[in-house]
Design an enzyme around this catalytic site. Structure first.
Site, PDB file in Angstrom:
ATOM      1  N   LYS A  92       0.844  -1.208   0.000  1.00  0.00           N
ATOM      2  CA  LYS A  92       0.000   0.000   0.000  1.00  0.00           C
ATOM      3  C   LYS A  92       0.871   1.246   0.000  1.00  0.00           C
ATOM      4  CE  LYS A  92      -1.773   1.862   4.022  1.00  0.00           C
ATOM      5  NZ  LYS A  92      -1.512   3.295   4.165  1.00  0.00           N
ATOM      6  N   ASN A  93       1.831   1.294   0.938  1.00  0.00           N
ATOM      7  CA  ASN A  93       2.572   2.551   1.108  1.00  0.00           C
ATOM      8  C   ASN A  93       3.544   2.836  -0.038  1.00  0.00           C
ATOM      9  OD1 ASN A  93       1.095   3.125   3.342  1.00  0.00           O
ATOM     10  ND2 ASN A  93       2.627   2.483   4.832  1.00  0.00           N
ATOM     11  N   CYS A 125      -5.053   8.274   8.750  1.00  0.00           N
ATOM     12  CA  CYS A 125      -5.580   7.769  10.027  1.00  0.00           C
ATOM     13  C   CYS A 125      -5.286   8.750  11.150  1.00  0.00           C
ATOM     14  CB  CYS A 125      -4.919   6.439  10.372  1.00  0.00           C
ATOM     15  SG  CYS A 125      -5.507   5.055   9.393  1.00  0.00           S
ATOM     16  N   ARG A 179       0.624  14.378  13.043  1.00  0.00           N
ATOM     17  CA  ARG A 179       1.134  14.161  11.688  1.00  0.00           C
ATOM     18  C   ARG A 179       1.331  15.461  10.886  1.00  0.00           C
ATOM     19  NH1 ARG A 179      -1.709   8.983   9.050  1.00  0.00           N
ATOM     20  NH2 ARG A 179       0.384   8.660   8.254  1.00  0.00           N
ATOM     21  N   ASP A 192       3.614   0.457  12.220  1.00  0.00           N
ATOM     22  CA  ASP A 192       2.370  -0.057  11.630  1.00  0.00           C
ATOM     23  C   ASP A 192       2.044  -1.481  12.092  1.00  0.00           C
ATOM     24  OD1 ASP A 192       2.211   2.341  10.325  1.00  0.00           O
ATOM     25  OD2 ASP A 192       3.011   1.583   8.434  1.00  0.00           O
TER      26      ASP A 192
HETATM   27  N1  EPU Z   1       6.579  14.066  11.220  1.00  0.00           N
HETATM   28  C1  EPU Z   1       6.696  15.404  11.538  1.00  0.00           C
HETATM   29  N2  EPU Z   1       6.805  16.296  10.528  1.00  0.00           N
HETATM   30  C2  EPU Z   1       6.788  15.933   9.226  1.00  0.00           C
HETATM   31  C3  EPU Z   1       6.665  14.570   8.898  1.00  0.00           C
HETATM   32  C4  EPU Z   1       6.562  13.652   9.913  1.00  0.00           C
HETATM   33  O1  EPU Z   1       6.691  15.753  12.718  1.00  0.00           O
HETATM   34  O2  EPU Z   1       6.868  16.814   8.368  1.00  0.00           O
HETATM   35  C5  EPU Z   1       6.449  13.048  12.272  1.00  0.00           C
HETATM   36  C6  EPU Z   1       5.069  12.374  12.221  1.00  0.00           C
HETATM   37  O3  EPU Z   1       4.099  13.105  12.951  1.00  0.00           O
HETATM   38  C7  EPU Z   1       5.366  11.034  12.834  1.00  0.00           C
HETATM   39  C8  EPU Z   1       6.801  10.742  12.361  1.00  0.00           C
HETATM   40  O4  EPU Z   1       7.361  11.997  12.020  1.00  0.00           O
HETATM   41  O5  EPU Z   1       5.353  11.137  14.224  1.00  0.00           O
HETATM   42  C9  EPU Z   1       6.918   9.801  11.169  1.00  0.00           C
HETATM   43  O6  EPU Z   1       6.114  10.261  10.129  1.00  0.00           O
HETATM   44  P1  EPU Z   1       6.381   9.890   8.609  1.00  0.00           P
HETATM   45  O7  EPU Z   1       6.415  11.143   7.825  1.00  0.00           O
HETATM   46  O8  EPU Z   1       7.532   8.950   8.505  1.00  0.00           O
HETATM   47  O9  EPU Z   1       5.059   9.103   8.240  1.00  0.00           O
HETATM   48  P2  EPU Z   1       4.164   9.260   6.954  1.00  0.00           P
HETATM   49  O10 EPU Z   1       4.987   9.418   5.751  1.00  0.00           O
HETATM   50  O11 EPU Z   1       3.076  10.227   7.230  1.00  0.00           O
HETATM   51  C10 EPU Z   1       4.177   6.709   6.351  1.00  0.00           C
HETATM   52  C11 EPU Z   1       3.118   5.658   6.197  1.00  0.00           C
HETATM   53  C12 EPU Z   1       2.545   5.322   7.566  1.00  0.00           C
HETATM   54  C13 EPU Z   1       3.676   4.857   8.481  1.00  0.00           C
HETATM   55  C14 EPU Z   1       4.807   5.895   8.529  1.00  0.00           C
HETATM   56  C15 EPU Z   1       6.012   5.439   9.315  1.00  0.00           C
HETATM   57  C16 EPU Z   1       2.230   6.184   4.032  1.00  0.00           C
HETATM   58  C17 EPU Z   1       1.102   6.701   3.225  1.00  0.00           C
HETATM   59  N3  EPU Z   1       2.064   6.173   5.344  1.00  0.00           N
HETATM   60  O12 EPU Z   1       3.495   7.833   6.920  1.00  0.00           O
HETATM   61  O13 EPU Z   1       1.640   4.264   7.361  1.00  0.00           O
HETATM   62  O14 EPU Z   1       3.182   4.674   9.784  1.00  0.00           O
HETATM   63  O15 EPU Z   1       5.219   6.230   7.195  1.00  0.00           O
HETATM   64  O16 EPU Z   1       6.514   4.264   8.782  1.00  0.00           O
HETATM   65  O17 EPU Z   1       3.245   5.771   3.498  1.00  0.00           O
HETATM   66  C18 EPU Z   1      -0.185   2.883   7.816  1.00  0.00           C
HETATM   67  O18 EPU Z   1       0.085   2.275   6.766  1.00  0.00           O
HETATM   68  O19 EPU Z   1      -1.018   2.453   8.670  1.00  0.00           O
HETATM   69  C19 EPU Z   1       0.495   4.133   8.094  1.00  0.00           C
HETATM   70  C20 EPU Z   1       0.072   5.003   9.003  1.00  0.00           C
END
Ligand code: EPU
Length: 417
Positions: free
Chosen positions: A22-23, A116, A121, A304
């Site tokens: 998915k991701n 979610c 985030r 996750d």
């Molecule tokens: N964060 C910040 N600022 C930012 C970006 C992130 O503070 O600009 C913080 C977030 O709040 C979080 C942490 O850094 O506490 C990690 O966030 P990250 O950006 O890595 O997550 P994401 O890209 O929003 C993706 C997956 C998530 C998965 C995370 C970590 C996708 C669409 N989503 O999210 O997947 O948990 O990476 O591996 O790729 C899921 O599949 O259930 C899911 C939530």
């Protein structure tokens, strides 16, 4: 209203085939916009998140053809227009469109993405990446207007290894002039999948999968073919199902290395597990050892899988501990698990799980995607019937979950109530 109904206690046997990630898919689909001709992406899961992105592409004027496992995107007819909020707030990954539209048109207007509700985030690191490459950002409430006269390569340090910010910065940098270096980049396999796709188009990216990614911008990216990697979180979820109720259950079409942290933890628990080149065979054990788990970026223990693995920890003898370091609000499944009979205490960012506990079927709610998956896992071993409401988040991320579990012997169905 649709609910998932599970009659627990069935043995899970046979083979389960893992779908495309998915991701990865949710980043590859928007990335297709960067090509100047047709792109084919194979092994795309049929889940509502990929449907939502195909809908955005269609709205932007791209030609999208969906076959069972692949998606063919012709982005040549794309128009740069604002994506309506009701489309972009369906999922987190909509913000990859911010990056690709900025890279392609040097102007983008978009709303804060959905996803979610597991924490605040923020997207500050993505915006920081865009600014470093020359963009100016106007933020009015939850809407962003982003412009760049010119995009120029830069040295970007991410304050945390964010998956989204790493991918977004990479998506813009491939079209910026000169060299970009992303320091403290996230190392998740999905990032390597996206970099490979972009390189297939003609981008020059090295170091994806390490904490330093180097990108040399190019003028033109061509259409190409790429394949989505197997979903490591789906793999982990079914591995946990196997450890809870499996009898020589085969989890097939996987990359075991991507899920090594879970396999090692399972070995520590003494789960009977055989690891092959692209499969795992797993069975339930009568006695499981308690463990301590802390979530971290890849190759650490994936956040996750935190909620799904909690269910396995309820079956370990003694006290297990789980610390969530990535999100502030990812224990929403715990009260429901406790209603089903588990003994879990939330202490700040940690939970303590005392086991083994017998679980019983109850009416519960999927508050988020992986929380919903944890309730399904609990339902598989609970005595009696578990009814899960609000199943939308689960269907966002697990392809054909009801069919896959039914095929291996579970008693599970979607009902209209
Ligand atoms: N964060 C910040 N600022 C930012 C970006 C992130 O503070 O600009 C913080 C977030 O709040 C979080 C942490 O850094 O506490 C990690 O966030 P990250 O950006 O890595 O997550 P994401 O890209 O929003 C993706 C997956 C998530 C998965 C995370 C970590 C996708 C669409 N989503 O999210 O997947 O948990 O990476 O591996 O790729 C899921 O599949 O259930 C899911 C939530």
């Amino acid at each position: 209203m649709k609910v998932l109904e599970i009659n627990g206690g069935k043995t899970l046997e046979g083979t389960i085939r893992i779908s495309g990630s998915k991701n990865s898919s949710v980043a590859l689909i928007p990335a297709a916009i960067l090509a100047s001709s047709e792109v084919t992406i194979c092994n795309v899961p049929e889940i509502t998140d990929t449907d939502a992105l195909a809908e955005i592409l269609d709205y932007l004027g791209a030609k999208v053809k969906r076959a069972s496992e692949s998606i063919v995107i012709n982005p040549t007819t794309i128009i740069n227009k604002e994506i309506p909020e009701e489309m972009s707030n369906k999922l987190r990954a909509s913000y990859y469109f911010m990056a690709v539209l900025l890279a392609k048109f040097k102007h983008v207007e978009m709303y804060f993405p959905g996803g979610c509700s597991i924490g605040a985030r923020p997207i500050d690191q993505t915006l920081k990446g865009f600014q470093a490459l020359g963009a100016t950002i106007k933020e009015v409430e939850n809407r962003y207007i982003i412009d760049a006269k010119k995009l120029t390569g830069a040295h970007v340090y991410l304050d945390m290894p964010s998956v989204g910010a790493t991918i977004n910065t990479m998506l813009v940098a491939v079209k910026a002039s000169g060299e970009t270096i992303i320091e403290n980049a996230a190392k998740e396999p999905e990032i390597v999948n996206v970099a490979t796709f972009l390189n297939n188009m003609g981008a020059k990216i090295t170091g994806a999968g390490t904490s330093e990614i180097k990108i040399i911008g190019v003028d033109q990216l061509e259409g190409c073919y790429t394949e989505v990697i197997p979903d490591r979180i789906e793999t982990g979820t079914y591995l946990i199902a196997g450890a809870l109720a499996g009898k020589n259950l085969k989890i097939d079409n996987i990359i075991p290395e991507h899920i090594e942290m879970l396999i090692l933890k399972m070995k520590e628990m003494e789960v009977p597990i055989e690891v092959g080149s692209d499969y795992v065979i797993i069975s339930k054990s009568e006695k499981l050892h308690p463990v301590k788990i802390k979530t971290q970026g890849y190759p650490g223990f994936a956040t996750d899988l935190q909620q799904p693995v909690t269910v396995l920890l309820t079956q370990c003898e003694g006290e297990s501990q789980l610390e969530e370091t990535v999100y502030e609000n990812r224990f929403k499944n715990v009260p429901y698990l406790n209603e089903m009979g588990s003994d879990i205490k939330i202490i700040g960012k940690k939970i303590k799980i005392y086991g083994p506990t017998k679980l019983v079927g109850k009416s519960v709610e999927a508050t988020d995607l992986r929380g919903g998956a944890s309730l399904i896992l609990a339902g598989l071993i609970a005595q009696g019937t578990t009814t899960i409401s609000n199943i939308g988040p689960v269907l966002r991320g697990y392809e054909h979950i009801v069919e896959k579990l039914t095929d291996i012997g579970a008693n599970i169905e979607i009902k209209e109530v």
